[in-house]
Each structure stands twice: as structure tokens, then as C-alpha cells.
Design an enzyme around this catalytic site. Structure first.
Site, mmCIF file in Angstrom:
data_model
loop_
_atom_site.group_PDB
_atom_site.id
_atom_site.type_symbol
_atom_site.label_atom_id
_atom_site.label_comp_id
_atom_site.label_asym_id
_atom_site.label_seq_id
_atom_site.Cartn_x
_atom_site.Cartn_y
_atom_site.Cartn_z
ATOM 1 N N GLY A 209 1.212 -1.285 0.220
ATOM 2 C CA GLY A 209 0.560 0.015 0.051
ATOM 3 C C GLY A 209 0.377 1.286 -0.209
ATOM 4 N N ASN A 210 0.395 2.762 0.397
ATOM 5 C CA ASN A 210 0.842 3.494 0.754
ATOM 6 C C ASN A 210 0.464 4.208 2.078
ATOM 7 O OD1 ASN A 210 -0.933 5.375 -1.255
ATOM 8 N ND2 ASN A 210 -0.785 3.659 -2.532
ATOM 9 N N HIS A 211 1.200 5.959 1.996
ATOM 10 C CA HIS A 211 0.542 6.184 2.932
ATOM 11 C C HIS A 211 -0.839 7.896 2.421
ATOM 12 C CE1 HIS A 211 3.704 4.549 5.487
ATOM 13 N NE2 HIS A 211 4.579 5.677 4.343
#
Ligand code: PMT
Length: 398
Positions: A209-211
Site C-alpha cells: 500500500g502507500n501513505h
């Protein structure tokens, strides 16, 4: 878009829900609104004029005549001062008087002199609210062009439970925000917005995923909805929430699910804004069971995800516009322009990571908007909420 400097005239009548007006005034003041309040004499049994005057930071209008100073209070001046009047709570008695033109107190005389938009938030016991007379009076004042903020269901002061509770202060605030944000250019538009990250499963408990928090995309969706557009908001995993009635919510997890949702809805959109941080790659194989920690190294083969933005831009008709986002850590302008041309976008919004308060997770952002004619417009650091309004205004400028 806030209520800053908007002149709000609040009319309080004598019902128990008057105690909630303290919170409402607080919310208005927090947004920078200029608030004046009028009260019927009966309402001061439920909330004191001193409380109302202190919170609104203005004198309260109750009587035509001030016996201490000998001065007459000009109700016409009060009515003409206001950008909007909001009556909350409105009892069955005051509603009936408003519907039939009675002016036996200062507040009602002011109401009859008003030329501005009027909002009415009724509050009464459930049988009074359901009574044909009340329904009739509500229909009459609605026929005058006023906006009714319907009573809600719940616990009532009588001990009964049902429809009749005044809408919550936050709802009253939202109604006013929507009123001031309304923008004719957005009415009839359908804006598709992607927001948040995508999660690409590795196994049943892990993902890539990412932020991205979804804040930028949700702010755009709320702003567009408040301006009057219909919004289709397609979002990856996020804690952001919205319950605006103009927003259709479609939750997804992965890039492939996001693409599917975009493909299902794109033909209805007049504008697409792609603010999601979509994972560029996903694991080629997703393990059925949790991968056990055994070997020293673990190789996960990744394959490219579909580019959702490119798909939308390549299928757009002459009635549709496509706006992408670019999050860059270096050579921002160069890379953003390259994406704009390569993906055949109408415009791209560049945010450059590394600048404080910009990009993922935070409540603020600073961006540049680059259009296909190479016009570049900078938007200084501000809240994502304010930025969303500013970007939409720029996108709809003639
Ligand atoms: O969610 P927040 O915490 O508020 O943060 C907001 C944000 C930083 C995520 C947002 O402002 C932003 O910049 N979004 C785009 C981030 C990004 O992934 O940029 P990119 O340069 O990798 O992608 C370029 C464009 O292609 C984007 O419009 C993206 O949505 C789109 N894209 C990318 C890959 C892919 N497979 N499909 C896509 O549609």
C-alpha cells in the site's frame, strides 16, 4: 469555503431545543461568521439572552422598545443586514404566525421585513409535528421559497420518542455551508473522483500500500458536492468519511477494483479528478494462506497494474474532461508535464513531496495546476478543504 464574514441572523423561538443554539452560534463564530440573534420573549425561558449575546458577540434583539435607553429597535434594519436568516428552533406557534403574517413580537416583525433567504428548523413534540396544521404551515412557508430543515427522529422532551427533534447544530451549519457554496457552474455536472490508496494483497493478511489518507480526494468530493455537483467518489481504504447527499460512495481495495468501478461509472461523468495514489504494481500471485516465516529471503514477483487515469483519458468524449494528480519527489514540473502530455489529460495537479505540509496524510497541501496549454497556476500552502474549493474554481473558470 467557510462562512467567514457572512452575516447570519438567528431567530430563536421558545422551545426546549433552544439550548442547542449555544452550540450552533459557537460553530458559526468558529467559521468567522458575523452572527446576530433575535429571540422571542418565550425563548428566554430556555436560554438566556446573556448567553446568546456573549456567544454571538452582539446585542440580542428581543423587544421593539428598550425601556432602559428609551430607544426603538429598528427591525427593518436587522432584516436588511442579514445575508441569511435561520430560525431555530421554530415552535408550532411561531411557525403558524410566520405562515399567516402575525407580527406580535420583534422576531416575527423582522421576519416579515426580510428579503434574504430564510431557513426554518422546526422542533416540537411528535404529535404536534405530525398534525395536519403543522404540515400545512410548513408547506405554506416552503411555498414562500424558504428552506425547511426537517426535524429528526429521536428522544423528545415529553419523554416520547419520534419525529420532532430539531436538526443538530452541525446539520444546521452544513445547510448554510451548502447554501453559500452553491455555484451554478456545478449544478448538472457529475464529477467522478478517485481518492486514497489502493491495497494490493500479498496474502490474506498482508498487502502493498502507500501513505495516502484520502483527505485530498474527500475534500474535493465534499467541495464539489457543496457547489452543487453530483459526485461519484471511488476510494481505497481510508478513515475519511462523508455523508453529503450529493456524493455516491464506492469503496474499493485494489487498483483492479478501482479500475472496474471507474469503468462502470465513467460514462455518466462530465469531469474526472484522479487524486488516488494507485499502486503501480501488484503481486503476481496472491497466496491463499498466510505466508509462513521460514526462508531467509522472500521474493514477491510484481506485475504492473492497469493505469486508471490513462484508461479514462483514452476513452473520454468531447463532453468529458480528465484531471490527474502527480506526486513527485524530484523534477516535479518536468515529470508532471510529461504525464499531462503522455496521458492526454486536460490538466494535472502537481504536489511535490519534501515540502513541509504537502502531500500524504497531512491536512494541508500546496500544488501547481498545469493545463494542456501549459498555463501554470500555483496554490500556496493551505488546508486541503480550502484548496479543493480553489482548484475546482480554477477548473471551472471560463
Ligand atoms: O490522500 P492524501 O493523504 O490526502 O494525499 C493526497 C495525494 C498526495 C495522494 C494526492 O494529492 C496525489 O498526489 N495523488 C496522486 C498520487 C500518485 O499516485 O501520483 P502518481 O504520479 O503516481 O500518479 C499520477 C496519476 O495517475 C494520478 O492521478 C493517479 O491517480 C493516476 N494513476 C496512477 C497509477 C495507476 N495505476 N492508475 C492511475 O490512475
Amino acid at each position: 469555503m467557510s462562512l467567514k464574514d457572512k452575516r447570519i441572523l438567528v431567530g430563536i423561538t421558545g422551545g426546549i431545543a433552544a439550548y442547542k443554539i449555544a452550540t450552533f452560534i459557537r460553530l458559526l463564530k468558529k467559521q468567522g461568521a458575523d452572527v446576530r440573534c433575535m429571540m422571542t420573549p418565550a425563548s428566554s425561558d430556555f436560554i438566556t439572552p446573556l448567553t446568546v449575546a456573549t456567544l454571538s458577540e452582539n446585542p440580542v434583539g428581543i423587544d421593539f422598545y428598550n425601556s432602559k435607553t428609551g430607544e426603538w429597535t429598528n427591525h427593518v434594519e436587522w432584516a436588511l443586514w442579514a445575508d441569511v436568516m435561520i430560525f431555530a428552533p421554530v415552535t408550532a406557534n411561531s411557525l403558524a404566525k410566520m405562515a399567516h403574517g402575525f407580527t406580535d413580537n420583534f422576531l416575527l416583525a423582522t421576519y416579515l421585513s426580510a428579503k434574504c433567504p430564510v431557513f426554518i428548523a422546526p422542533a416540537m413534540d411528535l404529535d404536534m409535528y405530525a398534525h395536519p396544521t403543522t404540515k400545512n404551515n410548513l408547506a405554506i412557508v416552503e411555498g414562500f421559497g424558504h428552506t425547511i430543515i426537517p426535524a429528526e427522529s429521536g428522544f423528545l422532551a415529553s419523554g416520547l420518542s419520534g419525529e420532532g427533534r430539531m436538526a443538530e447544530p452541525e446539520t444546521l451549519l452544513e445547510v448554510l455551508e451548502n447554501h453559500f457554496a452553491k455555484d451554478d457552474r456545478f449544478v448538472g455536472q457529475t464529477i467522478l473522483i478517485t481518492a486514497g490508496p489502493t491495497y494490493e494483497a500479498i496474502d490474506p493478511v498482508r498487502f502493498i500500500g502507500n501513505h495516502s489518507s484520502g483527505k485530498m480526494g474527500f475534500a474535493l468530493a465534499e467541495a464539489a458536492a457543496k457547489k452543487g455537483a453530483n459526485v461519484i467518489l471511488i476510494f481505497g481504504p481510508t478513515h475519511c468519511k462523508t455523508n453529503h447527499k450529493n456524493i455516491q460512495l464506492l469503496a474499493v481495495q485494489s487498483a483492479e477494483e478501482m479500475l472496474q468501478a471507474v469503468q462502470n461509472n465513467w460514462k455518466n461523468a462530465t469531469l474526472g479528478i484522479f487524486a488516488a495514489a494507485v499502486a503501480d504494481y501488484r503481486p503476481e500471485m496472491v497466496a491463499n494462506q498466510k505466508i509462513k516465516k521460514s526462508a531467509e529471503d522472500l521474493m514477491i514477483q510484481l506485475i504492473k497494474n492497469p493505469d486508471i487515469l490513462t484508461w479514462a483519458a483514452s476513452t473520454k468524449t468531447s463532453h468529458q474532461r480528465v484531471v490527474g494528480f502527480a506526486l513527485e519527489t524530484q523534477n516535479g514540473l518536468e515529470y508532471a508535464k510529461d504525464k499531462l502530455i503522455r496521458k492526454q489529460l486536460d490538466a494535472i495537479v502537481l504536489n511535490e513531496m519534501g515540502e513541509s505540509g504537502v502531500g500524504f496524510g497531512v491536512d494541508t497541501n500546496a500544488v501547481s495546476l498545469i493545463d494542456k496549454n501549459n498555463n501554470i497556476r500555483s496554490f500556496e500552502l493551505q488546508s486541503k478543504v480550502d484548496l479543493a474549493f480553489a482548484l475546482l474554481d480554477a477548473l471551472f473558470e471560463k
